[in-house]
Design a protein around this motif. Structure first.
Motif, short mmCIF file in Angstrom:
data_model
loop_
_atom_site.label_atom_id
_atom_site.label_comp_id
_atom_site.label_asym_id
_atom_site.label_seq_id
_atom_site.Cartn_x
_atom_site.Cartn_y
_atom_site.Cartn_z
N LYS A 114 37.45 11.34 -6.04
CA LYS A 114 37.47 12.48 -6.95
C LYS A 114 38.65 13.42 -6.72
CE LYS A 114 33.61 11.29 -8.82
NZ LYS A 114 33.58 10.66 -10.12
N CYS A 115 39.29 13.34 -5.57
CA CYS A 115 40.40 14.26 -5.30
C CYS A 115 41.49 14.08 -6.35
CB CYS A 115 40.98 14.01 -3.91
SG CYS A 115 42.47 14.95 -3.60
N PRO A 116 41.88 15.16 -7.04
CA PRO A 116 42.86 15.01 -8.12
C PRO A 116 44.31 15.05 -7.65
CG PRO A 116 41.92 17.21 -8.15
CD PRO A 116 41.32 16.52 -6.98
N LYS A 131 45.61 9.82 -1.86
CA LYS A 131 45.07 11.10 -2.25
C LYS A 131 45.33 12.13 -1.16
CE LYS A 131 43.28 9.88 -6.18
NZ LYS A 131 41.88 9.79 -6.51
N ALA A 132 45.06 13.41 -1.49
CA ALA A 132 45.23 14.46 -0.47
C ALA A 132 44.18 14.31 0.62
CB ALA A 132 45.14 15.83 -1.12
N ILE A 133 43.04 13.76 0.28
CA ILE A 133 42.04 13.42 1.30
C ILE A 133 41.99 11.90 1.34
CG2 ILE A 133 40.11 13.70 -0.36
CD1 ILE A 133 38.43 14.62 2.10
N TYR A 134 42.19 11.34 2.53
CA TYR A 134 42.45 9.89 2.56
C TYR A 134 42.00 9.24 3.86
CZ TYR A 134 46.35 11.03 5.66
OH TYR A 134 47.11 11.47 6.71
N VAL A 146 40.60 12.18 6.35
CA VAL A 146 41.19 13.44 6.79
C VAL A 146 41.86 14.06 5.57
CG1 VAL A 146 41.61 12.61 9.13
CG2 VAL A 146 43.40 12.38 7.42
N ILE A 147 42.07 15.37 5.64
CA ILE A 147 42.77 16.05 4.55
C ILE A 147 44.19 16.36 4.99
CG2 ILE A 147 42.84 18.14 3.12
CD1 ILE A 147 39.86 18.22 3.13
N ASP A 148 45.14 16.04 4.12
CA ASP A 148 46.54 16.33 4.39
C ASP A 148 46.81 17.79 3.97
OD1 ASP A 148 49.24 16.65 4.35
OD2 ASP A 148 49.68 14.94 3.06
N ALA A 151 49.22 18.53 1.11
CA ALA A 151 48.99 18.02 -0.23
C ALA A 151 47.73 18.61 -0.85
CB ALA A 151 48.89 16.50 -0.21
N CYS A 152 46.83 19.11 -0.04
CA CYS A 152 45.55 19.60 -0.55
C CYS A 152 45.72 20.95 -1.24
CB CYS A 152 44.56 19.73 0.60
SG CYS A 152 43.10 20.68 0.15
N LYS A 153 45.29 21.01 -2.49
CA LYS A 153 45.46 22.22 -3.29
C LYS A 153 44.72 23.40 -2.66
CE LYS A 153 47.30 23.70 -7.11
NZ LYS A 153 48.75 23.56 -7.33
N TRP A 154 43.53 23.12 -2.14
CA TRP A 154 42.72 24.20 -1.56
C TRP A 154 43.47 24.84 -0.39
CZ3 TRP A 154 40.19 26.80 2.15
CH2 TRP A 154 39.03 27.52 1.79
N GLN A 169 42.08 27.21 -5.15
CA GLN A 169 41.88 26.26 -6.24
C GLN A 169 41.27 24.95 -5.73
OE1 GLN A 169 45.72 25.94 -7.94
NE2 GLN A 169 45.55 27.90 -9.01
N CYS A 170 40.80 24.17 -6.68
CA CYS A 170 40.23 22.84 -6.42
C CYS A 170 38.93 22.94 -5.61
CB CYS A 170 41.23 21.91 -5.77
SG CYS A 170 40.65 20.19 -5.76
N GLY A 171 38.89 22.32 -4.45
CA GLY A 171 37.64 22.29 -3.69
C GLY A 171 36.69 21.22 -4.21
N ALA A 172 37.23 20.27 -4.98
CA ALA A 172 36.39 19.23 -5.57
C ALA A 172 35.63 18.46 -4.50
CB ALA A 172 37.25 18.27 -6.39
S1 SF4 Z 1 40.15 20.40 -2.03
FE1 SF4 Z 1 40.82 19.22 -3.81
S2 SF4 Z 1 42.95 18.66 -3.29
FE2 SF4 Z 1 41.98 19.30 -1.39
S3 SF4 Z 1 41.24 17.38 -0.54
FE3 SF4 Z 1 39.53 18.29 -1.65
S4 SF4 Z 1 39.65 17.33 -3.68
FE4 SF4 Z 1 41.63 16.95 -2.69
#
Ligand code: SF4
Ligand SMILES: Cc1cc2nc3c(=O)[nH]c(=O)nc-3n(C[C@H](O)[C@H](O)[C@H](O)COP(=O)(O)OP(=O)(O)OC[C@H]3O[C@@H](n4cnc5c(N)ncnc54)[C@H](O)[C@@H]3O)c2cc1C
Ligand code: SF4
Lengths: 432, 194
Positions: A114-116, A131-134, A146-148, A151-154, A169-172
């Motif tokens: 789901k990460c955009p 993705k930003a989370i990968y 892990v989240i990069d 790249a992660c909008k949040w 922003q985001c937080g999907a």
């Molecule tokens: S907050 Fe959004 S951009 Fe950051 S890892 Fe989660 S889905 Fe991806």
């Protein structure tokens, strides 16, 4: 004496070392910098000289490491410092923030789906995104993302948005994670481990093609390195194993491989022979031919160094299957319309050759894995110079430049040696 | 070596002079912004292919003027003059140098590849930073009509145009391929045009 071993580097070498030690009854701590173990072998498609699938050889081992009672797996971690001495080291390990609670995460993969936001993937060597989370690949061990933070909008918008009193922003992923495992306020964690011995298996990295601009490295999209081509061949890769060139996705009908790109080249690159590229280039040409039947692979080589069990036979098989070997050096590679022009010399007939290729693969030189900037000094923290290793007697250029303020280790730590010993060893050798 | 040269010239030289190229001076002292500010007649619409050859780049270790494989100094200069820059793969190729004297067919052949590559990449003219490159690329095109010959200019000639010096100072007489039709396309000075 602490009966516990640390292995640094979770590539195939580190994995095998960890398993061997653990199966002999010792406890092992395996420290890996990336989010999951496997190293470069996880990037390969099929392996020379048997053409077995790399994942098939490796997955049983990575899974065993993941489940082994005697192995403590520390991924996304790096060694900060080592103190103590043989038999009793105190190692400080830093675990980078993953922003995911790995105990809560079940590895369902929803967040990754789901990460955009996307980023360029080092694992895919720039030819496919992640993705930003990968996780590095679907068979990753441990299979936790892990989240990069780059790249992660949040994480990128947090500071700014919170200053405005708004939510980032985001937080999907946080909203969709079924076990609420996302932790945006994660911080680096530090651990102390006590071990009796340390095994270094930090592996290698390929020299960047950008170091060879005369070969179009970093400028021509269809000039890629060996690992990128492995990803094109791999069924887990961005093209699912179909050979497609990066610029327009077309299937290349003519590929030129350039061996010794950056190797055996004291001017530009590494003065040594990288030892693996002759073999993997032969393999890649063969695998390409298996995928694209009407394609033609040309290999530029200086000489073919196939020293190993069944290696020479493997090269011969490649030639029999139609790989065209050209002895000589390439001087220039550039784009001309749709084609990539490779100009070089055929030193067997003494004539210049020009080939119009669709894709060029550079067998880039192998370099020792990069350490973090402060790692060498961290390694050395246990090394107190003694009279016999006093640096003033050496020709260390850092020492000369910085004088007594220099904290750089004069000798590679861990190698208990000194000029005196070198001289002694040389004298012994001279005597034989 | 130095000893022998000094003995021969009877004019002792000790290697204390720092040699700079005019382009280097423009880049480091005047800066490209400074040059751009002086431009009175920008070379708008002129597609220039910068050709570096060997002079500026090799031997890399000794010259160290620019990246030997991916140079930009002439690009920057041309951009400062308001021209459009065209990249082509033969920009750092050798022009044949003094083989022009002994074996003229070698530079002829090299010039042909260099020029056709520049043409294929859409250039109107070539600009060089070496008088010999200029000659080697220009001379083989003398008297040809098809394909239309491509003017080869020394970078100061384009500077003279852009800085709006009197045409008598442009020094275009020595060229084999007349660049006049090309230069006429450049919009005239604003003051002059007004
Ligand atoms: S907050 Fe959004 S951009 Fe950051 S890892 Fe989660 S889905 Fe991806
Ligand atoms: C294009 C290509 C094709 C190849 N094909 C084949 C083939 O067909 N058959 C074959 O037998 N071999 C092949 N090889 C060679 C093979 O990839 C290597 O020999 C093998 O992967 C080496 O494994 P390793 O564990 O020593 O190192 P690596 O795989 O490099 O693993 C090292 C690990 O250590 C980690 N690490 C590094 N530094 C640190 C640190 N400071 N702290 C913590 N962790 C760290 C890294 O993240 C990495 O995971 C190929 C190589 C290339 C480049
Ligand atoms: S291509 Fe072969 S000879 Fe060249 S560096 Fe690699 S292994 Fe050595």
């Amino acid at each position: 004496m602490i009966p516990r071993v640390m292995v640094i580097g979770g590539g195939i070498a580190g994995i095998q070392a960890a398993l061997d030690v653990a199966n002999s009854g010792y406890e092992v701590v395996l420290v890996e910098r990336l989010p999951s173990i496997g190293g470069h072998m996880a990037q390969l498609s099929e392996t020379f000289p048997t053409l077995d699938c790399s994942q098939c050889i490796m997955t049983p081992r990575t899974v065993e490491v993941g489940h082994h009672e005697q192995i403590k797996l520390m991924t996304y971690s790096e060694v900060e410092s080592v103190a103590g001495e043989v038999g009793h080291f105190r190692v400080r390990v830093r675990r980078a923030p993953t922003y995911v609670d790995w105990d809560a995460c079940t590895g369902c993969g929803t967040c990754q789906q789901k990460c955009p936001y996307k980023a360029e993937s080092d694992f895919e060597r720039g030819i496919g995104p992640r993705k930003a989370i990968y996780t590095l690949n679907p068979q990753a061990v441990p299979n936790k993302p892990v989240i990069d933070p780059d790249a992660c909008k949040w994480l990128l918008t947090r500071a700014e948005r919170e200053a405005e009193g708004k939510k980032p922003q985001c937080g999907a992923c946080q909203k969709l994670c079924p076990t609420e495992a996302i932790r945006f306020d994660d911080a680096p964690a530090y651990f102390e481990e006590e071990v009796g011995a340390i095994i270094l298996a930090t592996g290698y990295d390929l020299m960047s093609p950008a170091r060879l601009p005369e070969y179009g490295g970093g400028m021509v999209a269809d000039v890629i390195d060996g690992l990128a081509f492995e990803r094109l061949l791999a069924s887990s890769g961005p093209t699912a194993g179909a050979v497609r060139r990066p610029s327009d996705g077309a299937t290349p009908k003519e590929i030129v491989f350039v061996q010794c790109a950056g190797s055996r080249d004291p001017e530009h690159g590494a003065p040594y022979c990288s030892k693996i590229c002759c073999m993997y280039t032969a393999k890649q040409a063969m695998l390409y031919k298996h995928r694209v039947h009407d394609g033609q692979a040309h290999i530029f080589y200086i000489d073919v160094r196939a020293g190993g069990k069944r290696y020479e036979e493997f090269i011969t098989r490649g030639i029999e299957e139609g790989t065209d070997y050209l002895r000589g050096k390439v001087s220039k590679i550039y784009r001309d319309g749709e084609k990539v022009i490779v100009r070089g010399a055929d030193t067997l007939n003494g004539k210049p050759v020009t080939l119009a290729a669709d894709l060029v693969v550079l067998a880039m030189a192998v370099l020792p894995a990069p350490t973090r900037r402060r790692s060498p000094r961290a390694w050395a923290s246990r090394w107190t110079p003694t009279a016999s290793s006093s640096r003033s007697t050496t020709s260390c250029s850092r020492w000369r430049a910085r004088g007594p303020a220099c904290t750089w280790p004069a000798w590679r730590p861990g190698r208990r040696t000194s000029p005196k010993r070198w001289r002694r060893r040389a004298a012994r050798r001279a005597r034989c | 070596m130095l000893e022998r040269i000094n003995w021969f010239t009877e004019n002792p030289y000790h290697g204390q002079v720092r040699v700079v190229h005019l382009l280097e001076m423009l880049r480091d002292q005047l800066t490209w912004e400074g040059l751009h500010a002086q431009v009175k007649r920008p070379l708008a619409g002129l597609k220039v292919a910068p050709y570096y050859g060997c002079l500026l780049l090799r031997p890399a270790q000794e010259i160290q003027l620019d990246d030997p494989e991916r140079p930009t100094i002439l690009h920057d200069c041309m951009l400062a003059l308001g021209a459009e820059v065209v990249d082509f793969p033969y920009a750092v190729e050798c022009c044949g140098s003094y083989l022009a004297v002994e074996k003229a067919e070698v530079p002829d052949r090299l010039a042909q590849t260099i020029i056709s590559s520049a043409r294929a990449n859409g250039a109107d003219c070539l600009v060089t930073a070496c008088p010999l490159c200029q000659f080697n690329l220009d001379y083989p095109q003398r008297g040809t009509t098809s394909p239309a010959p491509m003017p080869v200019l020394y970078f100061t000639q384009l500077m003279a145009v852009a800085l709006d010096l009197p045409p008598a100072d442009w020094g275009l007489e020595g060229l084999y391929v007349d660049p006049a039709p090309l230069l006429e396309r450049i919009p005239a000075c604003e003051e002059a045009g007004a």
